[in-house]
Each structure stands twice: as structure tokens, then as C-alpha cells.
Design a protein around this motif. Structure first.
Motif, PDB file in Angstrom:
ATOM      1  N   LEU A  78     -24.078 -21.237  23.495  1.00 36.31           N
ATOM      2  CA  LEU A  78     -24.387 -21.748  22.166  1.00 36.31           C
ATOM      3  C   LEU A  78     -23.310 -22.721  21.695  1.00 36.31           C
ATOM      4  O   LEU A  78     -22.115 -22.491  21.889  1.00 36.31           O
ATOM      5  CB  LEU A  78     -24.487 -20.565  21.191  1.00 36.31           C
ATOM      6  CG  LEU A  78     -24.926 -20.875  19.769  1.00 36.31           C
ATOM      7  CD1 LEU A  78     -26.346 -21.406  19.748  1.00 36.31           C
ATOM      8  CD2 LEU A  78     -24.808 -19.629  18.908  1.00 36.31           C
ATOM      9  N   ASN A  79     -23.760 -23.831  21.102  1.00 37.73           N
ATOM     10  CA  ASN A  79     -22.886 -24.858  20.526  1.00 37.73           C
ATOM     11  C   ASN A  79     -21.984 -25.548  21.542  1.00 37.73           C
ATOM     12  O   ASN A  79     -20.916 -26.038  21.197  1.00 37.73           O
ATOM     13  CB  ASN A  79     -22.012 -24.273  19.406  1.00 37.73           C
ATOM     14  CG  ASN A  79     -22.852 -23.759  18.257  1.00 37.73           C
ATOM     15  OD1 ASN A  79     -23.899 -24.334  17.941  1.00 37.73           O
ATOM     16  ND2 ASN A  79     -22.408 -22.687  17.638  1.00 37.73           N
ATOM     17  N   TYR A 187     -27.405 -27.316  24.428  1.00 40.31           N
ATOM     18  CA  TYR A 187     -27.188 -25.872  24.416  1.00 40.31           C
ATOM     19  C   TYR A 187     -28.330 -25.094  23.761  1.00 40.31           C
ATOM     20  O   TYR A 187     -29.415 -25.633  23.531  1.00 40.31           O
ATOM     21  CB  TYR A 187     -25.884 -25.581  23.657  1.00 40.31           C
ATOM     22  CG  TYR A 187     -25.834 -26.261  22.298  1.00 40.31           C
ATOM     23  CD1 TYR A 187     -26.424 -25.686  21.200  1.00 40.31           C
ATOM     24  CD2 TYR A 187     -25.212 -27.503  22.152  1.00 40.31           C
ATOM     25  CE1 TYR A 187     -26.393 -26.309  19.958  1.00 40.31           C
ATOM     26  CE2 TYR A 187     -25.172 -28.130  20.918  1.00 40.31           C
ATOM     27  CZ  TYR A 187     -25.765 -27.531  19.824  1.00 40.31           C
ATOM     28  OH  TYR A 187     -25.743 -28.155  18.613  1.00 40.31           O
ATOM     29  N   ASP A 188     -28.018 -23.846  23.456  1.00 39.78           N
ATOM     30  CA  ASP A 188     -28.897 -22.938  22.711  1.00 39.78           C
ATOM     31  C   ASP A 188     -30.213 -22.687  23.429  1.00 39.78           C
ATOM     32  O   ASP A 188     -31.282 -22.717  22.827  1.00 39.78           O
ATOM     33  CB  ASP A 188     -29.145 -23.477  21.294  1.00 39.78           C
ATOM     34  CG  ASP A 188     -29.716 -22.393  20.374  1.00 39.78           C
ATOM     35  OD1 ASP A 188     -29.552 -21.206  20.723  1.00 39.78           O
ATOM     36  OD2 ASP A 188     -30.320 -22.739  19.353  1.00 39.78           O
ATOM     37  N   TYR A 190     -31.971 -24.447  25.363  1.00 31.17           N
ATOM     38  CA  TYR A 190     -32.856 -25.573  25.630  1.00 31.17           C
ATOM     39  C   TYR A 190     -32.718 -26.038  27.080  1.00 31.17           C
ATOM     40  O   TYR A 190     -33.573 -26.742  27.596  1.00 31.17           O
ATOM     41  CB  TYR A 190     -32.553 -26.737  24.688  1.00 31.17           C
ATOM     42  CG  TYR A 190     -32.983 -26.475  23.271  1.00 31.17           C
ATOM     43  CD1 TYR A 190     -34.333 -26.421  22.940  1.00 31.17           C
ATOM     44  CD2 TYR A 190     -32.038 -26.268  22.269  1.00 31.17           C
ATOM     45  CE1 TYR A 190     -34.729 -26.171  21.638  1.00 31.17           C
ATOM     46  CE2 TYR A 190     -32.433 -26.024  20.961  1.00 31.17           C
ATOM     47  CZ  TYR A 190     -33.778 -25.979  20.656  1.00 31.17           C
ATOM     48  OH  TYR A 190     -34.166 -25.731  19.356  1.00 31.17           O
TER      49      TYR A 190
END
Length: 199
Positions: A78-79, A187-188, A190
Motif C-alpha cells: 500500500l502507498n 499499489y493497493d 491494482y
């Protein structure tokens, strides 16, 4: 007691003819394995070798060796945006599953632990101009490229995906590699890399 044990094992092992004098040649090794149960005449006790006992149970069940389970699914933390250089292997750094421990998060490479037919899926959210190749050892087996038409200039991020099924040998390496001059992967969840042994 020894005669009773050997009579019981002969009834339990497929391929033994207990009415005649023949034993199938391919079963002779298995019968010898069963006879590796150690009989101690002096103490009149039977000591079971654990590996031989496991083989005995397997042989008496009449089942074939079960297919080993191998699968992995990895994504980007994430991020965190992964900036890619030309020829760089994509290192997906968040493991969702890694049955068989084939994927190495430090290198981004999946090393095949069991020969067979595998399905791989690569998906990514990236900027236009990013080229990603799916490679088995040094051979490219799948390609992805981002191109933005005039209609989508204002939205530069694109989600793309590629799925392939390939036959692998134990020890083969599978990786996602950037083949452009530069690129970014978002990120996240995808962007990700997944593989599974089919059969």
C-alpha cells in the motif's frame, strides 16, 4: 509371529499372488520394503521403522501419490509506487499466499518446485509507455504494453492484464521484467503476479 506378520503384509500389498508362486516383478521392491520391518528374534518383539511403516500404509491403501499444491499470489505494498528501470525484474513485495514457497519476495522470481502445467496472471496499473514481459528463464511467454489514445490523454493510468499457461520443469524461473526504458507500477492491489500448478 514373523510368519503372521509376513502373511498379513502379503494380503495387504496389491500385486502379491497368495494362491500361487508368482509375485509381480514391479512389486518385488515394495515387498522387500515391507520386509524391512525389523524383527528381533532374541526379544520376540517387532520394531517398526517409521519410514517403512509410512510406505506400508501407503501401499496398503492402493492410492497414488497426491499432487503437491503449489500456488502464489503477490502484489505491491500500500502507498508504494515501484519505479522500473530497463531490464529490471518487478519485485512484488506483499505476499497474499505462497503455497510451496516458490516465490522469493527478495528477488521477485518464482522458482518452480514441481514440474507440471502452470497458469500465470500478471496485472498492473501503470503509466503509458510501460512494457512488461513475463519470462520463463530467458524466454518471453507474455507481453504487456500501455498505449494511450487521444481519447484518454487526461487519465494517464491504465489497468492491463495477461494470462498464460505454460509447462515448467522443476527449477525453472518465472518473473515479470520491465522491457522499456522506464516505467511505474502502482499499489493497493491494482498490480499483481499470480501462479498456480494446474496438473
Amino acid at each position: 509371529m514373523l510368519l503372521t506378520l509376513l502373511f498379513w503384509t502379503s494380503l495387504s500389498v496389491p500385486g502379491v499372488t497368495y494362491g500361487g508362486n508368482t509375485i509381480q516383478t514391479d512389486k518385488r521392491t515394495k515387498v522387500d520394503l515391507i520386509k524391512s520391518l525389523i524383527y528381533d528374534n532374541t526379544k520376540a518383539t517387532v520394531t517398526l521403522d517409521s519410514s517403512a511403516l509410512k510406505q506400508l500404509i501407503h501401499l496398503s491403501s492402493g492410492t497414488s501419490t497426491p499432487l503437491r499444491r503449489v500456488s502464489f499470489s503477490v502484489t505491491v505494498n500500500l502507498n508504494q509506487i515501484i519505479k522500473l528501470k530497463n531490464g529490471q525484474i518487478v519485485k512484488y513485495n506483499k505476499i497474499l499466499t505462497n503455497d510451496g514457497n516458490g516465490y522469493d519476495v527478495r528477488t521477485g522470481v518464482f522458482t518452480c518446485p514441481v514440474a507440471g502445467s502452470y497458469m500465470f496472471v500478471v496485472d498492473s496499473m501503470s503509466q503509458p509507455g510501460t512494457w512488461l514481459y513475463l519470462k520463463v528463464n530467458k524466454n518471453t511467454v507474455g507481453k504487456m504494453y500501455w498505449y494511450v489514445s487521444v481519447d484518454h490523454k487526461d487519465n494517464p493510468l491504465i489497468q492491463v492484464s495477461k494470462t498464460v499457461i505454460v509447462k515448467l520443469k522443476a527449477g525453472d524461473h518465472v518473473k515479470v521484467e520491465n522491457d522499456g526504458h522506464s516505467g511505474k507500477m502502482y499499489y493497493d492491489m491494482y498490480s499483481g503476479f499470480t501462479g498456480v500448478l494446474l496438473y
